[in-house]
Design an enzyme around this catalytic site. Structure first.
Site, PDB file in Angstrom:
ATOM      1  CE  LYS A  69     -32.290   3.988 -15.037  1.00 53.97           C
ATOM      2  NZ  LYS A  69     -32.948   4.336 -13.730  1.00 53.97           N
ATOM      3  CD  GLU A 122     -36.099   8.112 -23.033  1.00 55.74           C
ATOM      4  OE1 GLU A 122     -36.478   7.201 -22.107  1.00 55.74           O
ATOM      5  OE2 GLU A 122     -35.489   8.842 -22.886  1.00 55.74           O
ATOM      6  CG  HIS A 151     -26.507  14.012 -21.462  1.00 55.59           C
ATOM      7  ND1 HIS A 151     -27.262  14.663 -22.353  1.00 55.59           N
ATOM      8  CD2 HIS A 151     -25.566  13.551 -22.549  1.00 55.59           C
ATOM      9  CE1 HIS A 151     -27.195  14.676 -23.591  1.00 55.59           C
ATOM     10  NE2 HIS A 151     -25.844  14.053 -23.739  1.00 55.59           N
ATOM     11  NE  ARG A 180     -29.031   8.563  -7.917  1.00 54.13           N
ATOM     12  CZ  ARG A 180     -29.251   8.724  -8.948  1.00 54.13           C
ATOM     13  NH1 ARG A 180     -29.684   7.388  -9.442  1.00 54.13           N
ATOM     14  NH2 ARG A 180     -29.323   9.766  -9.550  1.00 54.13           N
TER      15      ARG A 180
END
Lengths: 177, 503
Positions: B116, B199, B234, B293
């Protein structure tokens, strides 16, 4: 036949005289004429008044699960002690004891307390992993840790006592009052 | 065209891939762990091979074993589904080295978008907006330092992550240490890599993603957006397409940015570019990550575009060109997906594994049910709690919504706790109806939700049904069968002892 059931803690008495064709059912003293057809081992078609209702049923330990038109009912057989009552019995007769159990089978990732330690409400007790998710189990009371039955990495079944607590201070007084 | 495909996955996605293989006339090989011996994907495949113990690391995540089995059965490709090895560049490389086609992006592209942090750097270079946060990995001390600079709340995310695994919100410094530790542990369990980063946590965004298809001949298209804002822990629970938040202009801008992100990563096959759209600045959106994916929510896109994404994955991996260009693709109608999880929504979505006592699937116009479960199947504790997906389609959002509520009302799943009733209530909520869907939807609108005990009439019917069932439960089954026979059978007068020769 008579049944004592409970839904959401509310008790209900049901009397039934099952026979061929229409029969009488009595729910909390009110009589109802019913006829029933068994469709398969989990499905009953009920004819009440001028409507037909299909009920889907499964037994889950002390609970009977009934599904009717999108709603699921968890019906407990009232004569048996509830899960919480059994836990209270296991914890002994003294009111300041509590048992914290696993809500589902899994693996103990981390025990975050020690025997003899005082914990506060919302304090972390242990983490159990199940279905690839970690679940944090917290104390809801101020208490002393009496016993810890498992260690990090142990596999556990559902509803197994992990930690035993004794209420302390104000919590104990509140419970006693 | 590929000759035989091994599916290194389980559950509903393995079943979905088997169906795509069948349509293409390609034999499908299933693999299974100890506890999946009786799973649907095992029954449906043309061949099924046992690969190890129930723990994922000893079966579905065992690269050596999966590749060895693929070679032994003569497969020429592996479809990884989602989760497990789906986004593991090492596995993709190992497949390549063994002469097997990995149905997904190249190992290099997978390594880039799968990490990421590297992915964020690539997007910055391509001038794609990203959420403020760390640009390189760091130890817990570094993460704490960066969080102070960034300001709370912050979101801890797994570097190798996806699907909400390893993700934690820290609203202040006190919550940070535990959140980092838990995130690292969960990331290690889920991906075999404990790295996490942070983040800035946007408190009320919409999660909107674009489905991409890119072939090996330089062609890339997007299949428009999915709105996946409704999440618990989440993790998505309800998805829809199109998003009510996008107008044609913003849709075009985001679609073009998604294609740009894919091209910057040299990405091929199916993938998804995820964005957050800020509530306060409706036309501003931030790149989140590329999911390399097929995704759980791919059916909503299939229903609105008419394109079979799993088949396209196989065709792209076979080296074929995309059979359409961007102007050929349009959105028609509206689709909604509700994921059915083995969880208890009344107890903070705690997992609820166990035996499915009874299952009756929903059907009807515009209803699709993707599942890998059946009556009597034991839901194991070792894997994700997703059981199935109900997807509905309608000419407009309201039709799709009503069809979903009706489908969920017909969906009987007894024996374990599930999210079916919760989803039905969610879709009936006035804010969902109004399209006011943000990532805090459940927290804001559904916290403390309890299943309804119905009106007094339905309670009465349920009690009578339970009493009839309980009365039968107490009687031995034989007494019923004797009563129902028209003529007495001499065999019924004999007990088990005589019938089995006195053994």
């Amino acid at each position: 036949m008579e049944f004592d059931f409970a839904i959401d803690g509310k008790s209900h008495k049901i009397k039934l005289d099952v026979k061929e064709g229409p029969f009488e059912a009595e729910v909390d003293g009110k009589r109802e004429t019913v006829s029933a057809t068994l469709i398969d081992s989990h499905t009953i078609s009920l004819f009440l008044g001028n409507r037909i209702v299909t009920a889907y049923i499964a037994f889950d330990g002390d609970t009977i699960q009934v599904f009717i038109a999108g709603e699921k009912f968890h019906i407990e057989r009232a004569q048996k002690p509830s899960f919480m009552e059994r836990l209270r019995e296991e914890a002994g007769p003294v009111g300041d004891k509590k048992v914290i159990s696993t809500p589902m089978p899994g693996q103990i990732v981390k025990i975050q307390v020690k025997e003899g330690q005082i914990v506060n409400p919302n304090q972390n007790l242990f983490i159990v992993e199940s279905m690839k998710m970690e679940n944090q189990i917290r104390s809801t009371v101020r208490a002393r840790i009496d016993r810890i039955h498992f260690k990090d990495g142990d596999p556990v079944d559902a509803n197994v006592a992990i930690v035993e607590l004794s209420l302390v201070g104000e919590e104990k007084n509140v419970q006693e009052r | 065209m590929l000759g035989k495909i091994l599916i290194s996955n389980r559950g509903e996605i393995a079943v979905r891939i088997i169906r795509a293989c069948r349509e293409l006339g390609i034999p499908a090989v299933a693999v299974y762990s100890d506890c999946d011996r009786n799973s649907s994907h095992v029954y449906m495949a043309d061949e099924a091979v046992h690969i190890g113990l129930s723990a994922p690391l000893k079966s579905y995540l065992d690269m050596d074993r999966v590749i060895k089995v693929a070679m032994e059965v003569g497969a020429d490709a592996i479809h990884p589904g989602y989760g497990f090895l789906a986004e593991n560049p090492l596995f993709a490389k190992r497949c390549e080295d063994a002469g097997l086609v990995f149905i997904g992006p190249s190992p290099k592209a997978l390594a880039l978008v799968g990490d990421k942090l590297k992915s964020r750097q690539t997007m910055v270079q391509a001038q794609i907006p990203i959420i403020p946060g760390m640009r390189e990995e760091g130890d817990p001390e570094k993460i704490i330092e960066e969080s102070e600079k960034l300001g709370f709340p912050v979101l801890i995310k797994a570097s190798a992550g996806g699907g909400g695994k390893g993700m934690r919100v820290a609203r202040n410094r006190a919550e940070l240490k535990d959140a980092i530790e838990a995130g690292m542990r969960e990331a290690q369990t889920a991906f075999g890599n404990p790295s996490v980063y942070i983040e800035k946590y946007l408190t009320r965004p919409r999660h909107i993603e674009f489905q991409i298809l890119a072939d090996q001949h330089g062609n890339a298209v997007h299949l428009f957006e999915r709105e996946c804002s409704i999440q618990r822990r989440h993790q998505k629970i309800v998805e829809e397409s199109p998003s009510v938040a996008l107008d044609p202009e913003l849709r075009e801008k985001m679609g073009a940015t998604a294609i740009k992100a894919i091209r910057a990563s040299n990405y091929t096959n199916a993938g998804t570019v995820e964005f957050l759209v800020d509530e306060d600045r409706k036309d501003s959106f931030y790149f989140l990550e590329v999911n390399a994916r097929v995704q759980v929510e791919h059916p909503v896109t299939e229903l609105v575009t008419g394109i079979d994404i799993v088949k396209q994955q196989i065709l792209i991996a076979s080296g074929e060109k995309l059979p359409f260009t961007q102007p050929d693709i349009s959105q028609r109608g509206h689709a909604i997906e509700c994921r059915v999880y083995a969880e208890d929504p009344e107890r903070s979505f705690l997992p609820s594994p166990g035996r499915i006592a009874f299952l009756k699937e929903p059907f009807g116009p515009g209803v699709r049910h993707d599942c890998g479960i059946y009556s009597g199947w034991e839901v194991p504790v070792h894997y994700d709690p997703i059981l199935s997906k109900v997807i509905t389609w309608g000419e407009d959002r309201e039709t799709a919504r009503i069809r979903m509520i009706n489908a969920l009302s017909e969906y009987v799943l007894l024996g374990i706790k599930t999210t079916i009733e919760f989803s039905r209530a969610l879709l009936s909520h006035k804010n969902f109806i109004a399209g006011d869907t943000h990532t805090d939807f459940i927290e804001k609108n559904m916290s403390g939700w309890c299943s309804s005990s119905g009106n007094s009439d339905s309670v009465k019917v349920a009690l009578i049904a339970a009493a009839i069932a309980a009365s039968r439960d107490k009687k031995p089954a034989a007494s019923h069968s004797v009563r129902r026979r028209e003529a007495p059978s001499p065999w019924l007068t004999l007990g088990e002892w005589e019938l089995f020769g006195g053994r």
